[in-house]
Design an enzyme around this catalytic site. Structure first.
Site, PDB file in Angstrom:
ATOM      1  CG  PHE A  68      -2.485   6.256  13.208  1.00 45.24           C
ATOM      2  CD1 PHE A  68      -1.670   5.916  14.279  1.00 45.24           C
ATOM      3  CD2 PHE A  68      -2.411   7.550  12.691  1.00 45.24           C
ATOM      4  CE1 PHE A  68      -0.793   6.846  14.829  1.00 45.24           C
ATOM      5  CE2 PHE A  68      -1.544   8.490  13.228  1.00 45.24           C
ATOM      6  CZ  PHE A  68      -0.731   8.140  14.303  1.00 45.24           C
ATOM      7  CE  LYS A  77     -11.199   1.274  10.620  1.00 42.46           C
ATOM      8  NZ  LYS A  77     -10.405   1.853   9.564  1.00 42.46           N
ATOM      9  CG  ASN A 111      -0.208  -0.083   2.521  1.00 36.55           C
ATOM     10  OD1 ASN A 111       0.544   0.817   2.860  1.00 36.55           O
ATOM     11  ND2 ASN A 111      -0.393  -1.174   3.254  1.00 36.55           N
ATOM     12  CE  LYS A 132       7.955 -13.659 -14.086  1.00 33.12           C
ATOM     13  NZ  LYS A 132       8.779 -13.375 -15.231  1.00 33.12           N
ATOM     14  CG  ASP A 162      -7.190  -5.044   6.569  1.00 25.33           C
ATOM     15  OD1 ASP A 162      -6.726  -5.151   7.716  1.00 25.33           O
ATOM     16  OD2 ASP A 162      -7.711  -3.992   6.137  1.00 25.33           O
ATOM     17  CE  LYS A 222      -9.089  -2.655  14.254  1.00 27.65           C
ATOM     18  NZ  LYS A 222      -8.063  -2.746  13.231  1.00 27.65           N
TER      19      LYS A 222
HETATM   20  N1  CTP Z   1      -4.275  -2.912  12.034  1.00 30.53           N
HETATM   21  C1  CTP Z   1      -3.603  -4.007  12.525  1.00 30.53           C
HETATM   22  N2  CTP Z   1      -3.621  -5.185  11.850  1.00 30.53           N
HETATM   23  C2  CTP Z   1      -4.295  -5.307  10.690  1.00 30.53           C
HETATM   24  C3  CTP Z   1      -4.986  -4.188  10.164  1.00 30.53           C
HETATM   25  C4  CTP Z   1      -4.954  -3.006  10.860  1.00 30.53           C
HETATM   26  O1  CTP Z   1      -2.994  -3.912  13.590  1.00 30.53           O
HETATM   27  N3  CTP Z   1      -4.281  -6.467  10.042  1.00 30.53           N
HETATM   28  C5  CTP Z   1      -4.253  -1.655  12.794  1.00 30.53           C
HETATM   29  C6  CTP Z   1      -3.591  -0.498  12.084  1.00 30.53           C
HETATM   30  O2  CTP Z   1      -2.215  -0.408  12.415  1.00 30.53           O
HETATM   31  C7  CTP Z   1      -4.341   0.712  12.616  1.00 30.53           C
HETATM   32  C8  CTP Z   1      -5.719   0.169  12.949  1.00 30.53           C
HETATM   33  O3  CTP Z   1      -5.578  -1.262  13.015  1.00 30.53           O
HETATM   34  O4  CTP Z   1      -3.798   1.202  13.814  1.00 30.53           O
HETATM   35  C9  CTP Z   1      -6.791   0.494  11.939  1.00 30.53           C
HETATM   36  O5  CTP Z   1      -6.366   0.098  10.662  1.00 30.53           O
HETATM   37  P1  CTP Z   1      -7.268   0.319   9.381  1.00 30.53           P
HETATM   38  O6  CTP Z   1      -6.594  -0.291   8.215  1.00 30.53           O
HETATM   39  O7  CTP Z   1      -7.670   1.779   9.299  1.00 30.53           O
HETATM   40  O8  CTP Z   1      -8.578  -0.440   9.781  1.00 30.53           O
HETATM   41  P2  CTP Z   1      -9.041  -1.907   9.667  1.00 30.53           P
HETATM   42  O9  CTP Z   1      -9.283  -2.402  11.042  1.00 30.53           O
HETATM   43  O10 CTP Z   1      -8.119  -2.705   8.808  1.00 30.53           O
HETATM   44  O11 CTP Z   1     -10.472  -1.725   8.986  1.00 30.53           O
HETATM   45  P3  CTP Z   1     -10.890  -1.343   7.471  1.00 30.53           P
HETATM   46  O12 CTP Z   1      -9.878  -1.966   6.569  1.00 30.53           O
HETATM   47  O13 CTP Z   1     -12.244  -1.952   7.355  1.00 30.53           O
HETATM   48  O14 CTP Z   1     -10.937   0.155   7.396  1.00 30.53           O
END
Ligand code: CTP
Length: 403
Positions: free
Chosen positions: A329, A343, A216, A294, A285, A347
């Site tokens: 974040f 969130k 990303n 490959k 995620d 969490k």
């Molecule tokens: N985070 C994490 N592990 C993951 C995904 C996210 O620890 N696999 C943490 C990120 O570091 C951040 C927080 O969760 O502090 C929120 O991440 P974000 O990507 O905004 O949210 P998600 O929980 O992944 O939800 P969505 O993708 O539905 O927005």
């Protein structure tokens, strides 16, 4: 118009330059310091002034360069004493073995050594010399004595030296010295001093096959800025970061990782020993099921199967012990506050920093951000728009209140 070096910035730094080839890097250092708002007053030893033109430093700092010995001083009084009284920091870069030896023995044979002797505040030095000179028992004794006298020492990484050798002794790079300067000049926040904190930063990278991956746009800048600001406030920081181009900060444990699984393996076992954890990383995620070989055009049907990664922050939240502070974040392109609060609650967080990534120049990749903080008591605090460094300072103050 503000004169260079005379801005109403964070304070005055007396910058000493001694006679080493690394002095050419000091011009860049002076530029970075004045750009950051410091009032930089240069002093050169007579040999320093032969390696770097005093005019260059004068133009960069807006101050005349002092090279004369104290004996040459005139009607303005005892110049080196009045100069150093008004300074927050004496920074010497580069510091040669010769001037180091003079500092250790208390010699005052030029303006710089006299200034050091008269100085009662903080001193930071950046040694630069050939490896053999650095490793000589005399230099090692002198370095140990300087440290014992309370002088902070910023060493460079090993690398190519001007003498043609490769090894230790290079002056630290200007951006590393800047980091050390900030670290020494930022006041501690008592609630954070000595606390163990972990910060995650940057993207993760998930392999698709041996040559391709999914990732990303995170640069890691926000997480690195938070880690630096926590360290500057006195905390003991562990920074777990994904792939990127940022230089690791000094004076903290740095754990580089690549995938979400590696990040999880680096963070979860450390949870118990941490007083505070800030998850600023953009963790993937989903990860693709990695192909062993490959993917070839002829055989690949275009389907990539993704599987969920562990939500690291949710796992931390589930295992949170009493007194431990957990922050995350939330990067959102719509419904910023309601998504972020969701969130925070799901969490089990104490704080979440929501940033709106719908704007062009804010958030991922850039130097600026716009952040709203939400806490578990239902408060919403708008931190506004600013550089990631400035916002990190505000974030750290909020975190300190929760400890
Ligand atoms: N985070 C994490 N592990 C993951 C995904 C996210 O620890 N696999 C943490 C990120 O570091 C951040 C927080 O969760 O502090 C929120 O991440 P974000 O990507 O905004 O949210 P998600 O929980 O992944 O939800 P969505 O993708 O539905 O927005």
């Amino acid at each position: 118009m503000t004169q260079p070096g005379r801005s109403e910035g964070p304070g005055r730094i007396v910058l000493g330059v001694t006679g080493g080839i690394a002095a050419y890097k000091t011009a860049e250092l002076a530029r970075l310091l004045t750009k950051a708002g410091y009032d930089v007053v240069p002093i050169m030893t007579p040999w320093g002034a032969r390696f770097l033109g005093p005019l260059t430093l004068e133009a960069l700092t807006g101050h005349p360069v002092r090279v004369e010995t104290p004996a040459h001083e005139s009607s303005e009084g005892i110049g080196h004493i009045s100069l150093i009284r008004s300074a927050e920091l004496l920074l010497i870069a580069p510091l040669t073995a010769n001037t180091m030896a003079k500092m250790v023995t208390g010699m005052a044979d030029n303006f710089l050594t006299a200034t050091y002797l008269a100085h009662r505040g903080k001193t930071l030095v950046c040694p630069a010399m050939n490896t053999g000179m650095l490793e000589h028992p005399a230099t090692r004794r002198n370095l140990a004595q300087l440290a014992a006298d309370g002088v902070a020492i910023c060493m460079g990484e090993a690398g190519d030296l001007a003498c043609g050798e490769v090894g230790a002794g290079r002056m630290a790079e200007p951006d590393i010295i800047m980091d050390a300067v900030r670290m020494h000049l930022t006041p501690d926040i008592p609630a954070l001093v000595g606390r163990s904190v972990l910060v995650s930063a940057g993207p993760t990278r998930e392999d698709l096959d041996p040559v391709r991956y999914l990732t990303n746009r995170s640069s890691g800048k926000m997480g690195f800025a938070v880690a630096r600001a926590l360290r500057n406030a006195g905390a003991r920081v562990t920074l777990v970061h994904g792939p990127g181009n940022l230089k690791p900060p000094i004076d903290m444990e740095v754990v580089p990782v690549t995938s979400a699984a590696e990040m999880e393996a680096a963070i979860l076992p450390r949870q118990a020993e941490m007083d505070l954890i800030v998850m600023a990383a953009a963790v993937a995620d989903y990860r693709p099921q990695k192909a062993e070989h490959k993917l070839k055009k002829g055989h690949f049907d275009g389907t990539v199967i993704l599987e969920r990664t562990t939500d690291i922050l949710a796992s931390l939240g589930a295992a949170k012990r009493s007194g431990q502070v957990l922050a995350g974040f939330a990067a959102e392109s719509e419904d910023l506050l309601s998504n972020a609060r969701g969130k925070l609650e799901r969490k089990n967080l104490d704080l979440i920093f929501a940033n709106d990534i719908s704007g062009e120049d804010l958030g991922f990749g850039g130097d600026h951000n716009r952040i709203t903080a939400l806490d578990a008591r239902g408060h919403t605090i708008d931190l506004g728009t600013g550089t990631k460094d400035a916002l990190a300072g505000q974030i750290v103050r909020l975190l300190a209140e929760k400890i």
